[in-house]
Design a protein around this motif. Sequence first.
Motif, PDB file in Angstrom:
ATOM      1  N   GLY A   1      10.153  -0.480   2.072  1.00  0.00           N
ATOM      2  CA  GLY A   1       8.900  -0.723   1.815  1.00  0.00           C
ATOM      3  C   GLY A   1       8.104   0.706   1.807  1.00  0.00           C
TER       4      GLY A   1
ATOM      5  N   THR B   1       6.678  -5.857   4.399  1.00  0.00           N
ATOM      6  CA  THR B   1       4.995  -6.059   4.471  1.00  0.00           C
ATOM      7  C   THR B   1       4.510  -4.948   5.643  1.00  0.00           C
TER       8      THR B   1
ATOM      9  N   THR C   1       3.633  -1.915   4.821  1.00  0.00           N
ATOM     10  CA  THR C   1       2.246  -1.399   4.286  1.00  0.00           C
ATOM     11  C   THR C   1       1.049  -1.278   5.229  1.00  0.00           C
TER      12      THR C   1
ATOM     13  N   GLY D   1      -1.871  -4.465   4.006  1.00  0.00           N
ATOM     14  CA  GLY D   1      -0.599  -4.814   4.512  1.00  0.00           C
ATOM     15  C   GLY D   1      -0.547  -6.009   5.347  1.00  0.00           C
TER      16      GLY D   1
ATOM     17  N   THR E   1      -0.383  -8.949   3.541  1.00  0.00           N
ATOM     18  CA  THR E   1       1.072  -9.235   3.044  1.00  0.00           C
ATOM     19  C   THR E   1       2.233  -9.620   4.116  1.00  0.00           C
ATOM     20  N   THR E   2       1.662  -9.214   5.273  1.00  0.00           N
ATOM     21  CA  THR E   2       2.443  -9.833   6.459  1.00  0.00           C
ATOM     22  C   THR E   2       2.264 -11.475   6.546  1.00  0.00           C
TER      23      THR E   2
ATOM     24  N   ASN F   1       3.451 -13.324   3.830  1.00  0.00           N
ATOM     25  CA  ASN F   1       4.908 -13.354   3.613  1.00  0.00           C
ATOM     26  C   ASN F   1       5.310 -14.558   4.550  1.00  0.00           C
TER      27      ASN F   1
ATOM     28  N   GLY G   1      -3.424  -9.153  -0.960  1.00  0.00           N
ATOM     29  CA  GLY G   1      -2.218  -8.880  -0.176  1.00  0.00           C
ATOM     30  C   GLY G   1      -1.292 -10.269   0.164  1.00  0.00           C
TER      31      GLY G   1
ATOM     32  N   ILE H   1       1.905 -11.822  -1.727  1.00  0.00           N
ATOM     33  CA  ILE H   1       3.162 -11.052  -1.673  1.00  0.00           C
ATOM     34  C   ILE H   1       4.077 -12.134  -1.097  1.00  0.00           C
TER      35      ILE H   1
END
Length: 385
Positions: A14, A135, A138, A243, A246-247, A250, A297, A300
């Motif tokens: 990443g 993730t 990011t 980021g 995204t975490t 996810n 984000g 993702i």
Amino acid sequence: MLAFALALGAFTIGTAEFAAMPLLPLVSKAFNISAPYAGHMISAYALGVVVGAPLIMLTTVNMRRRSLLIGLSLFVAITNIASALVPDFHWLLLTRFLSGLPHGAFMGSAAVLASSTAPPGKRASAVARVFLGLTIATIIGVPAATGLSQILGWQASMLIVAGLGLATAVCIARYAPRTPVPPGGGPLKELKSLANRAVWLTLGVCMIGFGGLFCIYTYLADTLLRVTHTSPHWIPLIMMVFGVGTTIGNLVGGALADRSPARAAAGMLIFSTLVLLIYPSTTPHLALLTPTVFLVGAGIGLSAVLQTWLTQMAPQGQAAVSALLQCAFNLANAIGPWVGGLAIAAGYGFASTGYVAAALSFGGLLLWVLAYRADAPQETVVQSR
């Protein structure tokens, strides 16, 4: 500890991919080239992923995942060291292409290994933990690499990735099990799974649906500077917000996919489409843009969902579909910025990338309808077990 080792590898991948985007101003200045021309280093990496993912996965089907992952980690380290030492931009394009070759194969192999070692009903969550490294990159990897590169030069980012690659190889050698290669496998058996129409439609969902996220992310820094009119110092912070989104996305996506990956994919696409539609109206105001970037984000989370759905569709071809998913993901990385760039060049402004991104996400949803219809009989069988 296996989950940590695989997540560290995803963190490395990443950082290697996403940290290159904020480096474009530094690279263009270092080599005295235009920013659009410097952007070819992004395309070179994506091309390496598209070429390397199926090639490596299909030629290493009968190789232990542990050995393959160690070798790919070392290759990442070597090619990024080479990138830091190039004498001109043309050599950088070559080394970026080479550094992209192991990307898809590593992520695909890591996902397969994580899923195969997880108990039934928890496999999507195990895959999500691998993507968690991607993730977190990011949140930590990209801002850290960007900040150090602004001080020490763009080469610092490449050397950071090289160090992470070496650390990943050591961790995998220490914690990955020496599982034997499943009998009866081979490239032909993997390729037979690709006769499933639903597989290709789902890859299309990724290629189009994910394009919206990359459309926003690629032009986010310019949007902050030219539309929101913030200080450049805000860019790493907003990237970190992205980021964090995204975490969390996810983890949520992985939990939803444990129940029904097909329905979870639809939910993620609808969510992303709605968020992307409101993105343009928030761009003039930092207080509104910040939470919107977080929500963008979060989209993702679709990655772990599609990974799980594909392995259900093609249980005998997990290596092939995992590699092709990474190809589709990186094609989305090319399509999104390209279409967004057309809107900007046409004079619609950086905020218009939100509408372009929403259209791409909605296009992914339309493809999901076709994929779900093609896969519905198979999903019924899987859920009845």
